[in-house]
Design a protein around this motif. Structure first.
Motif, short mmCIF file in Angstrom:
data_model
loop_
_atom_site.label_atom_id
_atom_site.label_comp_id
_atom_site.label_asym_id
_atom_site.label_seq_id
_atom_site.Cartn_x
_atom_site.Cartn_y
_atom_site.Cartn_z
N SER A 67 -0.49 -19.16 -1.45
CA SER A 67 -1.04 -19.41 -0.12
C SER A 67 -2.56 -19.41 -0.11
O SER A 67 -3.19 -20.37 0.33
CB SER A 67 -0.51 -18.38 0.87
OG SER A 67 0.88 -18.47 0.98
N PHE A 88 -7.21 -17.22 12.71
CA PHE A 88 -5.83 -16.97 13.13
C PHE A 88 -4.96 -18.21 12.86
O PHE A 88 -3.84 -18.10 12.35
CB PHE A 88 -5.77 -16.62 14.62
CG PHE A 88 -4.37 -16.48 15.16
CD1 PHE A 88 -3.63 -15.33 14.92
CD2 PHE A 88 -3.79 -17.51 15.89
CE1 PHE A 88 -2.33 -15.21 15.41
CE2 PHE A 88 -2.50 -17.39 16.38
CZ PHE A 88 -1.77 -16.24 16.14
N VAL A 91 -4.40 -18.60 8.99
CA VAL A 91 -3.43 -17.63 8.45
C VAL A 91 -2.03 -17.92 8.97
O VAL A 91 -1.05 -17.90 8.20
CB VAL A 91 -3.86 -16.19 8.78
CG1 VAL A 91 -2.79 -15.19 8.35
CG2 VAL A 91 -5.18 -15.85 8.11
N MET A 92 -1.90 -18.21 10.26
CA MET A 92 -0.58 -18.48 10.82
C MET A 92 -0.01 -19.79 10.27
O MET A 92 1.21 -19.91 10.07
CB MET A 92 -0.66 -18.56 12.35
CG MET A 92 -0.72 -17.20 13.02
SD MET A 92 0.68 -16.12 12.60
CE MET A 92 2.07 -17.03 13.27
N PHE A 95 1.31 -18.85 6.94
CA PHE A 95 2.51 -18.02 7.10
C PHE A 95 3.71 -18.87 7.53
O PHE A 95 4.80 -18.75 6.95
CB PHE A 95 2.26 -16.91 8.13
CG PHE A 95 3.50 -16.18 8.56
CD1 PHE A 95 4.06 -15.22 7.73
CD2 PHE A 95 4.13 -16.49 9.76
CE1 PHE A 95 5.23 -14.55 8.11
CE2 PHE A 95 5.29 -15.83 10.14
CZ PHE A 95 5.84 -14.86 9.31
N ALA A 143 4.70 -12.08 5.09
CA ALA A 143 3.41 -11.66 5.65
C ALA A 143 2.68 -10.72 4.69
O ALA A 143 1.46 -10.83 4.49
CB ALA A 143 3.62 -10.99 7.00
N PHE A 147 -0.82 -11.57 2.50
CA PHE A 147 -1.95 -10.63 2.47
C PHE A 147 -2.37 -10.35 1.03
O PHE A 147 -3.56 -10.36 0.70
CB PHE A 147 -1.57 -9.34 3.18
CG PHE A 147 -2.56 -8.22 3.00
CD1 PHE A 147 -3.83 -8.29 3.56
CD2 PHE A 147 -2.23 -7.10 2.26
CE1 PHE A 147 -4.76 -7.27 3.39
CE2 PHE A 147 -3.14 -6.06 2.08
CZ PHE A 147 -4.41 -6.16 2.64
N ILE A 217 5.00 -8.10 10.53
CA ILE A 217 4.43 -9.45 10.44
C ILE A 217 3.06 -9.49 11.11
O ILE A 217 2.07 -9.97 10.53
CB ILE A 217 5.38 -10.49 11.09
CG1 ILE A 217 6.66 -10.62 10.26
CG2 ILE A 217 4.68 -11.85 11.22
CD1 ILE A 217 7.74 -11.45 10.94
N VAL A 221 -0.53 -10.09 9.15
CA VAL A 221 -1.30 -11.27 9.55
C VAL A 221 -2.70 -10.83 9.98
O VAL A 221 -3.71 -11.45 9.61
CB VAL A 221 -0.59 -12.03 10.69
CG1 VAL A 221 -1.54 -13.04 11.35
CG2 VAL A 221 0.64 -12.76 10.16
N THR A 224 -4.74 -9.89 6.93
CA THR A 224 -5.20 -11.08 6.20
C THR A 224 -6.39 -11.71 6.91
O THR A 224 -7.35 -12.14 6.26
CB THR A 224 -4.04 -12.10 6.09
OG1 THR A 224 -2.89 -11.47 5.52
CG2 THR A 224 -4.44 -13.28 5.21
N ILE A 225 -6.32 -11.77 8.22
CA ILE A 225 -7.45 -12.30 8.99
C ILE A 225 -8.70 -11.46 8.75
O ILE A 225 -9.81 -11.99 8.57
CB ILE A 225 -7.11 -12.34 10.50
CG1 ILE A 225 -6.02 -13.38 10.77
CG2 ILE A 225 -8.36 -12.64 11.34
CD1 ILE A 225 -5.48 -13.36 12.19
#
Length: 234
Positions: A67, A88, A91-92, A95, A143, A147, A217, A221, A224-225
């Motif tokens: 990813s 956001f 990352v989403m 995901f 998720a 990360f 999740i 997330v 990761t952000i």
């Protein structure tokens, strides 16, 4: 986010990743289905679902490992971070791309339900609830794996660490049983994936399990952000 999602899904299906993942998933699911349902002479898919837990633990890191680690390796992460999309959305998008591939794999259990219908009446409540449980649990693992992927340039390291984390979640019950300190055992039980997942295997949509997996999740997330927010400002 749509552009990121489309790009991510395209990267899976334009390479061998999606086909390898689906082949492994369908192969083991089919093997467990034949041995537990046909040779075991039962209409219950519960043993198949239970056996697939360990396969999913090792398979989700293979889906999510590229990813962000691949973006870092190819030095395309800076272009991604400076794109009009928010962190956001980036990352989403990543995901959801991984999750959709995983969800496609899980559809095979409804096919098995239709096969069982040729001989007897399957328990659709258990099939539906357990599949929802698998989707939620798999989403939580993905998720976490995304990360991990955001922390390294190496897909191999991302996959190994992701598998190690997944294996710990799988063995949490065993770990708890050998811990004598009550508050530590209680804390580990509270974050045990198997505890929450098991409720779904009985055909019960457990609100606690739904909230737990969705919280995991959301948490990873967010983590990761934060990794990329720190990188953007550094």
């Amino acid at each position: 986010m749509k552009a990121i999602l489309k790009r991510e899904l395209g990267s899976y299906f334009n390479s061998a990743v999606a086909y390898i993942v689906m082949a492994i998933f369908f192969g083991f699911a089919g093997l467990f289905f034949v041995f537990t349902c046909f040779l075991g002479n039962t209409a219950s898919l519960s043993p198949t679902f239970n056996n697939m837990f360990i396969i999913i633990v090792f398979l989700t890191p293979l889906i999510a490992m590229k990813s962000f680690s691949e973006e870092k390796r190819q030095r395309t992460d800076q272009a991604l971070l400076t794109s009009p999309a928010s962190l956001f959305e980036i990352v989403m998008g990543k995901f959801l791309g991984a999750f959709i591939l995983y969800a496609i794999c899980c559809l095979i259990f409804f096919v098995y339900g239709l096969v069982i219908m040729l001989f007897t009446t399957p328990d659709w409540a258990v099939i539906l609830c357990t599949t929802i449980g698998l989707l939620l649990m798999g989403g939580a693992l993905i998720a976490i794996d995304i990360f991990v992927s955001a922390l390294t340039e190496s897909q191999v390291i991302a996959a190994i660490v992701g598998m190690a984390v997944g294996l710990i979640t799988y063995m949490m019950g065993t770990i708890v049983s050998i811990i004598d300190v009550e508050w530590i055992a209680s804390a580990l039980t509270a974050i045990s994936f198997t505890n929450y997942y098991s409720s779904f295997t009985y055909g019960i949509l457990d609100p606690k399990g739904i909230v737990f997996f969705l919280s995991v999740i959301a948490l990873f997330v967010f983590f990761t952000i934060r990794v990329f927010e720190k990188k953007r400002w550094s």
